[in-house]
Design an enzyme around this catalytic site. Structure first.
Site, PDB file in Angstrom:
ATOM      1  CG  HIS A  62      34.790  -4.904  16.869  1.00 30.78           C
ATOM      2  ND1 HIS A  62      33.449  -5.123  16.308  1.00 30.78           N
ATOM      3  CD2 HIS A  62      35.710  -4.988  15.821  1.00 30.78           C
ATOM      4  CE1 HIS A  62      33.609  -5.050  14.830  1.00 30.78           C
ATOM      5  NE2 HIS A  62      34.938  -5.083  14.586  1.00 30.78           N
ATOM      6  CG  ASP A  64      32.339  -2.182  20.996  1.00 30.00           C
ATOM      7  OD1 ASP A  64      32.921  -2.630  20.271  1.00 30.00           O
ATOM      8  OD2 ASP A  64      31.083  -1.877  21.007  1.00 30.00           O
ATOM      9  CG  HIS A  65      31.571  -6.450  22.172  1.00 30.56           C
ATOM     10  ND1 HIS A  65      30.423  -6.858  22.413  1.00 30.56           N
ATOM     11  CD2 HIS A  65      31.586  -5.198  21.268  1.00 30.56           C
ATOM     12  CE1 HIS A  65      29.420  -6.132  21.906  1.00 30.56           C
ATOM     13  NE2 HIS A  65      29.965  -5.142  21.617  1.00 30.56           N
ATOM     14  CG  HIS A 143      29.729  -7.220  14.265  1.00 28.11           C
ATOM     15  ND1 HIS A 143      28.832  -6.063  13.901  1.00 28.11           N
ATOM     16  CD2 HIS A 143      30.506  -6.799  14.780  1.00 28.11           C
ATOM     17  CE1 HIS A 143      29.331  -4.886  14.651  1.00 28.11           C
ATOM     18  NE2 HIS A 143      30.320  -5.336  15.403  1.00 28.11           N
TER      19      HIS A 143
END
Length: 247
Positions: A62, A64-65, A143
């Site tokens: 993702h 944001d990672h 996730h």
């Protein structure tokens, strides 16, 4: 281990925090755990040189990672003049996703001749991998991100650091956190169950099962930040951008 929290925010920048990025220095290595989209900003703000980083470990794909990786490449090529090799370790499909993202943001960025070697290594579930004196083991969690997401366990010089990544409760989490000197654990909400994220009530209910010496709560929504002052300070600490911890 010398841990600096470059960013501990969620995908929405709740509380003005930067995306997930943890900078770790050991006698043998200088590495990042995740590299969210704002990571280069955070590194520059804290005076942490990108060219000293030898490895980036990615929990899941993702933005944001892992979305800060294209900016590391751009910085290496156009500003800092990197010459040292860089290894990026993460889920299956990491290199393809990186190329897609980098080319969308900066066409031609991945095709430009580099003065350094860039290597991608895929994590295999439960199989330890040693790089520059640091052994990492990935445990698949829950996730959805288009590729297997992992909790990561790092072992070096007799110390253990673990990170949940993003996940709802998974029976694999204790495999990553057992005996850890510090378990960095996402706590997105305080007491509301979430199908893809952890809440503090669930974490606290499983504290003994997790088996870590201390838990650092990260990736907090505003709801969780509003309750962070009420958690047991002997068991937990709340992450802040710029926080430094020595293990």
């Amino acid at each position: 281990m010398h841990l600096t929290i470059v960013g501990c925010g969620d995908a929405f920048g709740s509380g003005g925090r930067l995306n997930t990025c943890f900078h770790v220095r050991t006698p043998e290595s200088c590495f990042l755990i995740d590299c969210g989209a704002s990571s280069l900003i955070g590194l520059q703000r804290l005076g942490l040189a990108p060219n000293e980083i030898d490895t980036v470990y990615v929990t899941h794909l993702h933005g944001d990672h892992f979305g800060g990786l294209p900016w590391l490449l751009i910085d290496a090529n156009h500003r800092s003049g990197r010459t040292a090799p860089l290894t990026i370790i993460g889920p299956k499909g990491l290199e393809e996703r990186f190329v897609t993202a980098a080319e969308a943001l900066y066409p031609g960025a991945t095709k430009r001749e580099r003065a350094f070697d860039l290597k991608f290594v895929e994590i295999e579930e439960g199989k330890p991998l040693t790089t520059n004196g640091v052994t990492v083991t990935g445990y698949e969690v829950e996730h959805p991100s288009g590729a297997p997401p992992y909790a990561l366990r790092f072992e070096t010089n007799g110390k253990i650091l673990a990170f949940s990544g993003d996940t709802t409760w998974s029976d694999n989490l204790p495999k990553a956190s057992e005996g850890a000197d510090l378990f960095i654990c996402e706590s997105y909400q305080f007491d509301q169950p979430n199908p893809v994220h952890l809440d503090f009530k669930t974490i606290d209910g499983n504290f003994e099962a997790l088996g870590a010496k201390k838990i650092l709560l990260t990736h907090m929504s505003q709801d969780m930040m509003d309750h962070a002052g009420s958690v047991d300070g002997k068991r937990y600490a709340a992450a802040e951008d710029g926080m430094v911890i020595d293990l």
